[in-house]
Design an enzyme around this catalytic site. Structure first.
Site, mmCIF file in Angstrom:
data_model
loop_
_atom_site.group_PDB
_atom_site.id
_atom_site.type_symbol
_atom_site.label_atom_id
_atom_site.label_comp_id
_atom_site.label_asym_id
_atom_site.label_seq_id
_atom_site.Cartn_x
_atom_site.Cartn_y
_atom_site.Cartn_z
ATOM 1 N N ARG A 278 38.827 47.384 27.664
ATOM 2 C CA ARG A 278 39.038 46.059 28.241
ATOM 3 C C ARG A 278 40.507 45.689 28.117
ATOM 4 N NH1 ARG A 278 35.116 46.784 30.543
ATOM 5 N NH2 ARG A 278 33.150 45.626 30.596
ATOM 6 N N GLU A 307 44.038 41.775 36.632
ATOM 7 C CA GLU A 307 43.673 42.756 37.658
ATOM 8 C C GLU A 307 43.478 42.044 38.993
ATOM 9 O OE1 GLU A 307 40.311 45.008 36.274
ATOM 10 O OE2 GLU A 307 41.374 45.732 34.518
ATOM 11 N N HIS A 326 41.002 50.597 37.167
ATOM 12 C CA HIS A 326 39.719 50.177 36.592
ATOM 13 C C HIS A 326 38.555 50.920 37.257
ATOM 14 C CE1 HIS A 326 37.537 46.629 34.443
ATOM 15 N NE2 HIS A 326 36.885 47.771 34.312
#
Length: 367
Positions: A278, A307, A326
């Site tokens: 994370r 992001e 990601h």
């Protein structure tokens, strides 16, 4: 809410639907967890005659997920969900928004099965108030994320991106054999894993097989559950002893900002930092600084504090960084596993069994 199904296709007691009628179910898939996979998994669980299948296709991942009303990381709209859910009692999805407005407009809904590790796209308090079970799919991407962690780790340590860039530019650069330009090996290295859960445990087993010494920092880990050969230590000991540090902790109030400037400085000169967990675990500005001054040999990152990563983020130009957007969990096996897990929850609901992974267990007590 009444107890769920009492017969083969019965549904909750008191429902006007007859026991032989198929159950209306909405499959709100996307271009990763495909509706085709959800249909196959659902029919494998209960047979096609058990369900009246409806489909809604969400635009993710081609359109980024985001906030929809009060829920986060959702795809699609409340209006589309309300229209598609009309009369449905079960919904299988990955990204569809379950908001207060959707719940109020769809009183027949009883099960909302989310095929991801955390149902952040569902308003759990509102779902509980409306008597809707919300389930999730922990561990669906553990294998894929563990493999991606190793892929990024090896790419950073062996400078694979730099070699590829050189080749694509038309060069055959034997200078990569110069001692200062060569990479690092996992075999013989000490690798520290911050977090020893499902993903960390898989990474540990792979690293041990490659000949690494593996340390794990996790105050909640059961030492007996760690792979043989991995050693549980404190975070300060792990940081001081590891030439590679890989993050696998959950993001909580306790772990937010866990690795900052002081922790990076505590790592040995020339070490490597990997994060496929994370973004909130790590201070990315401090990481960029540690790379710029040469304290760290490399970093490999799949997740970020913001992001998508800003075009002018210093990590985009920092030396010896491997970046991916990601996608550690992006494997076909993950998509199939996710579909199977939510279909299994629908099967349990149909048989009147309790859910395996319920995100709002208070709703079960009210059943």
């Amino acid at each position: 809410m009444p107890t769920p199904p009492t017969g083969p296709h019965g549904g909750p007691k008191g429902n006007e639907q007859t026991v032989n009628e198929p159950i209306p179910v909405l499959l709100a898939g996307d271009d990763f967890v495909l509706n085709r996979l959800l249909v196959e998994a659902l029919h494998a669980q209960s047979g096609p005659s058990a369900w009246e299948v409806r489909e809604l296709e969400l635009p993710w991942p081609h359109v980024p997920f985001g906030k929809v009303a009060e829920v986060d990381e959702a795809s699609g709209s409340e209006d589309a969900m309300i229209e598609a859910l009309a009369g449905a009692r079960v919904c299988l999805t990955q990204m569809a928004p379950l908001t207060e407005r959707v719940l109020a407009a769809c009183p027949e809904l009883e099960l909302f099965a989310v095929s991801r590790g955390g149902p952040v796209n569902a308003n759990l308090a509102a779902a509980t108030e409306h008597g809707v079970r919300v389930t999730f799919a922990p561990g669906r991407n553990a294998e894929a994320t563990a493999e991606h962690t190793l892929a990024l780790m090896l790419a950073a340590m062996r400078r694979v991106p730099q070699a590829q860039e050189s080749m694509r530019a038309g060069r055959w650069d034997s200078g990569f054999y110069a001692y200062q330009a060569t990479g690092l090996e996992i075999a013989g290295s000490t690798v520290g894993l911050v977090g020893g859960g499902a993903i960390g445990g898989r990474v540990a087993r792979a690293l041990l097989a490659l000949g690494a010494t593996v340390l794990v920092a996790d105050p909640y880990a059961d030492p007996a559950a760690l792979p043989a050969g991995a050693r549980l230590v404190s975070l300060p000991e792990l940081l001081a002893s590891s030439s590679v540090v890989s993050l696998h902790a959950r993001l909580t109030e306790e772990t937010a900002g866990l690795i900052g400037a002081d922790e990076l400085a505590a790592m040995p000169q020339g070490s490597v930092l990997v994060n496929c967990a994370r973004g909130g675990l790590l201070d990315y500005g401090a990481l960029a600084d540690a790379l710029a001054v040469g304290h760290l040999f490399a970093a490999a990152l799949d997740v970020f504090d913001e992001e998508p990563l800003a075009a002018d983020h210093p990590l985009r130009t920092a030396p010896n960084v491997v970046l991916s957007p990601h996608l550690a969990g992006a494997s076909r096996a993950t998509a199939r596993r996710a579909a199977t897990m939510v279909a299994a929850e629908a099967g349990r609901w149909l048989r009147g069994e309790p859910p395996l992974h319920c995100a709002n267990p208070a709703v079960l007590k009210a059943s």
